[in-house]
Design a protein around this motif. Structure first.
Motif, PDB file in Angstrom:
ATOM      1  N   MET A 111       9.101   0.406 -20.269  1.00 58.17           N
ATOM      2  CA  MET A 111       9.133  -1.036 -20.241  1.00 58.17           C
ATOM      3  C   MET A 111       9.664  -1.494 -18.882  1.00 58.17           C
ATOM      4  O   MET A 111      10.665  -0.988 -18.388  1.00 58.17           O
ATOM      5  N   THR A 112       9.028  -2.450 -18.293  1.00 56.12           N
ATOM      6  CA  THR A 112       9.427  -2.976 -17.007  1.00 56.12           C
ATOM      7  C   THR A 112      10.448  -4.086 -17.207  1.00 56.12           C
ATOM      8  O   THR A 112      10.248  -4.990 -18.010  1.00 56.12           O
ATOM      9  N   LYS A 113      11.538  -3.988 -16.462  1.00 54.81           N
ATOM     10  CA  LYS A 113      12.569  -5.008 -16.533  1.00 54.81           C
ATOM     11  C   LYS A 113      12.183  -6.147 -15.591  1.00 54.81           C
ATOM     12  O   LYS A 113      11.806  -5.908 -14.449  1.00 54.81           O
ATOM     13  N   PRO A 114      12.288  -7.390 -16.052  1.00 57.58           N
ATOM     14  CA  PRO A 114      11.939  -8.505 -15.173  1.00 57.58           C
ATOM     15  C   PRO A 114      12.940  -8.645 -14.028  1.00 57.58           C
ATOM     16  O   PRO A 114      14.131  -8.441 -14.203  1.00 57.58           O
ATOM     17  N   ARG A 115      12.416  -8.961 -12.861  1.00 56.04           N
ATOM     18  CA  ARG A 115      13.247  -9.211 -11.686  1.00 56.04           C
ATOM     19  C   ARG A 115      12.959 -10.618 -11.193  1.00 56.04           C
ATOM     20  O   ARG A 115      11.822 -11.057 -11.211  1.00 56.04           O
ATOM     21  N   GLU A 116      13.988 -11.307 -10.739  1.00 55.75           N
ATOM     22  CA  GLU A 116      13.793 -12.647 -10.183  1.00 55.75           C
ATOM     23  C   GLU A 116      12.977 -12.561  -8.909  1.00 55.75           C
ATOM     24  O   GLU A 116      13.265 -11.715  -8.055  1.00 55.75           O
ATOM     25  N   PRO A 117      11.978 -13.419  -8.755  1.00 54.24           N
ATOM     26  CA  PRO A 117      11.257 -13.457  -7.478  1.00 54.24           C
ATOM     27  C   PRO A 117      12.237 -13.791  -6.348  1.00 54.24           C
ATOM     28  O   PRO A 117      13.187 -14.543  -6.541  1.00 54.24           O
ATOM     29  N   LEU A 118      12.028 -13.211  -5.205  1.00 55.57           N
ATOM     30  CA  LEU A 118      12.873 -13.398  -4.031  1.00 55.57           C
ATOM     31  C   LEU A 118      14.315 -12.927  -4.255  1.00 55.57           C
ATOM     32  O   LEU A 118      15.232 -13.401  -3.604  1.00 55.57           O
ATOM     33  N   SER A 119      14.491 -11.992  -5.174  1.00 56.80           N
ATOM     34  CA  SER A 119      15.796 -11.349  -5.336  1.00 56.80           C
ATOM     35  C   SER A 119      15.785 -10.061  -4.505  1.00 56.80           C
ATOM     36  O   SER A 119      14.722  -9.544  -4.146  1.00 56.80           O
ATOM     37  N   ILE A 120      16.960  -9.557  -4.203  1.00 55.84           N
ATOM     38  CA  ILE A 120      17.060  -8.297  -3.465  1.00 55.84           C
ATOM     39  C   ILE A 120      16.393  -7.177  -4.263  1.00 55.84           C
ATOM     40  O   ILE A 120      15.659  -6.353  -3.708  1.00 55.84           O
ATOM     41  N   GLU A 121      16.599  -7.173  -5.573  1.00 52.58           N
ATOM     42  CA  GLU A 121      16.002  -6.138  -6.419  1.00 52.58           C
ATOM     43  C   GLU A 121      14.479  -6.178  -6.372  1.00 52.58           C
ATOM     44  O   GLU A 121      13.824  -5.134  -6.277  1.00 52.58           O
ATOM     45  N   ASP A 122      13.925  -7.368  -6.426  1.00 50.70           N
ATOM     46  CA  ASP A 122      12.473  -7.517  -6.369  1.00 50.70           C
ATOM     47  C   ASP A 122      11.943  -7.091  -4.997  1.00 50.70           C
ATOM     48  O   ASP A 122      10.898  -6.448  -4.895  1.00 50.70           O
ATOM     49  N   ALA A 123      12.678  -7.437  -3.940  1.00 47.13           N
ATOM     50  CA  ALA A 123      12.262  -7.063  -2.583  1.00 47.13           C
ATOM     51  C   ALA A 123      12.283  -5.541  -2.400  1.00 47.13           C
ATOM     52  O   ALA A 123      11.374  -4.978  -1.778  1.00 47.13           O
ATOM     53  N   ILE A 124      13.289  -4.880  -2.935  1.00 46.73           N
ATOM     54  CA  ILE A 124      13.350  -3.420  -2.819  1.00 46.73           C
ATOM     55  C   ILE A 124      12.194  -2.786  -3.584  1.00 46.73           C
ATOM     56  O   ILE A 124      11.587  -1.814  -3.119  1.00 46.73           O
ATOM     57  N   MET A 125      11.855  -3.346  -4.728  1.00 50.51           N
ATOM     58  CA  MET A 125      10.700  -2.836  -5.477  1.00 50.51           C
ATOM     59  C   MET A 125       9.431  -2.999  -4.650  1.00 50.51           C
ATOM     60  O   MET A 125       8.590  -2.095  -4.605  1.00 50.51           O
ATOM     61  N   LYS A 126       9.290  -4.118  -3.961  1.00 52.70           N
ATOM     62  CA  LYS A 126       8.120  -4.340  -3.105  1.00 52.70           C
ATOM     63  C   LYS A 126       8.055  -3.271  -2.011  1.00 52.70           C
ATOM     64  O   LYS A 126       6.985  -2.744  -1.712  1.00 52.70           O
ATOM     65  N   VAL A 127       9.191  -2.942  -1.429  1.00 48.71           N
ATOM     66  CA  VAL A 127       9.243  -1.899  -0.407  1.00 48.71           C
ATOM     67  C   VAL A 127       8.854  -0.554  -1.007  1.00 48.71           C
ATOM     68  O   VAL A 127       8.067   0.197  -0.428  1.00 48.71           O
ATOM     69  N   MET A 128       9.383  -0.240  -2.192  1.00 46.86           N
ATOM     70  CA  MET A 128       9.073   1.038  -2.835  1.00 46.86           C
ATOM     71  C   MET A 128       7.588   1.160  -3.153  1.00 46.86           C
ATOM     72  O   MET A 128       7.001   2.223  -2.981  1.00 46.86           O
ATOM     73  N   VAL A 129       6.993   0.078  -3.601  1.00 49.95           N
ATOM     74  CA  VAL A 129       5.560   0.093  -3.910  1.00 49.95           C
ATOM     75  C   VAL A 129       4.749   0.222  -2.623  1.00 49.95           C
ATOM     76  O   VAL A 129       3.805   1.012  -2.545  1.00 49.95           O
ATOM     77  N   GLY A 130       5.140  -0.539  -1.610  1.00 50.87           N
ATOM     78  CA  GLY A 130       4.393  -0.517  -0.356  1.00 50.87           C
ATOM     79  C   GLY A 130       4.468   0.811   0.375  1.00 50.87           C
ATOM     80  O   GLY A 130       3.444   1.358   0.804  1.00 50.87           O
ATOM     81  N   LEU A 131       5.675   1.327   0.523  1.00 52.18           N
ATOM     82  CA  LEU A 131       5.858   2.586   1.252  1.00 52.18           C
ATOM     83  C   LEU A 131       5.570   3.811   0.402  1.00 52.18           C
ATOM     84  O   LEU A 131       5.253   4.870   0.925  1.00 52.18           O
ATOM     85  N   GLY A 132       5.739   3.651  -0.885  1.00 56.44           N
ATOM     86  CA  GLY A 132       5.724   4.801  -1.793  1.00 56.44           C
ATOM     87  C   GLY A 132       7.172   5.177  -2.083  1.00 56.44           C
ATOM     88  O   GLY A 132       8.048   5.054  -1.217  1.00 56.44           O
ATOM     89  N   ARG A 133       7.430   5.582  -3.293  1.00 53.53           N
ATOM     90  CA  ARG A 133       8.804   5.864  -3.726  1.00 53.53           C
ATOM     91  C   ARG A 133       9.481   6.928  -2.879  1.00 53.53           C
ATOM     92  O   ARG A 133      10.628   6.774  -2.474  1.00 53.53           O
ATOM     93  N   GLU A 134       8.768   8.013  -2.608  1.00 51.95           N
ATOM     94  CA  GLU A 134       9.356   9.125  -1.861  1.00 51.95           C
ATOM     95  C   GLU A 134       9.693   8.725  -0.427  1.00 51.95           C
ATOM     96  O   GLU A 134      10.749   9.069   0.093  1.00 51.95           O
ATOM     97  N   LYS A 135       8.792   8.008   0.212  1.00 50.25           N
ATOM     98  CA  LYS A 135       9.025   7.569   1.597  1.00 50.25           C
ATOM     99  C   LYS A 135      10.204   6.600   1.655  1.00 50.25           C
ATOM    100  O   LYS A 135      11.057   6.696   2.544  1.00 50.25           O
ATOM    101  N   ALA A 136      10.259   5.650   0.737  1.00 53.02           N
ATOM    102  CA  ALA A 136      11.369   4.688   0.706  1.00 53.02           C
ATOM    103  C   ALA A 136      12.700   5.414   0.537  1.00 53.02           C
ATOM    104  O   ALA A 136      13.678   5.102   1.223  1.00 53.02           O
ATOM    105  N   ALA A 137      12.737   6.387  -0.336  1.00 59.52           N
ATOM    106  CA  ALA A 137      13.969   7.150  -0.553  1.00 59.52           C
ATOM    107  C   ALA A 137      14.341   7.952   0.689  1.00 59.52           C
ATOM    108  O   ALA A 137      15.508   8.016   1.082  1.00 59.52           O
ATOM    109  N   ALA A 138      13.351   8.538   1.338  1.00 54.60           N
ATOM    110  CA  ALA A 138      13.602   9.329   2.547  1.00 54.60           C
ATOM    111  C   ALA A 138      14.144   8.463   3.681  1.00 54.60           C
ATOM    112  O   ALA A 138      14.999   8.914   4.457  1.00 54.60           O
TER     113      ALA A 138
END
Length: 94
Positions: free
Chosen positions: A1-28
């Motif tokens: 289940m996906t937890k809702p994140r507020e738009p323009l929140s830090i959490e939502d922005a980090i998710m955008k980065v993880m999706v864009g870069l890929g999870r492994e690359k973002a972590a690296a």
């Protein structure tokens, strides 16, 4: 289940980065595990990135040609909201 994140929140922005870069690359980029970085996307989790980690994620996102820095944009939105309505409590990671 996906937890809702507020738009323009830090959490939502980090998710955008993880999706864009890929999870492994973002972590690296920040030298953390995928699980650890994924926790940063959870608004109910106490683990939060520091400024250096957020800047590294944004820089990698921009360098990859994915658009403007999403974490910076989220921070700007939070700051703008605080300056226009300072009596409204904002959820800012401490």
């Amino acid at each position: 289940m996906t937890k809702p994140r507020e738009p323009l929140s830090i959490e939502d922005a980090i998710m955008k980065v993880m999706v864009g870069l890929g999870r492994e690359k973002a972590a690296a980029v920040v030298g953390k595990s995928v699980t650890h970085v994924y926790r940063w996307t959870d608004p109910d989790h106490d683990t939060k990135p520091n400024c250096d980690q957020m800047m590294k994620l944004d820089a990698a996102y921009v360098a990859a040609g994915l658009g403007e820095a999403p974490i910076l944009r989220a921070y700007q939105a939070i700051l703008e909201a605080a300056s226009t309505a300072p009596t409204i409590p904002l959820r800012i990671a401490q």
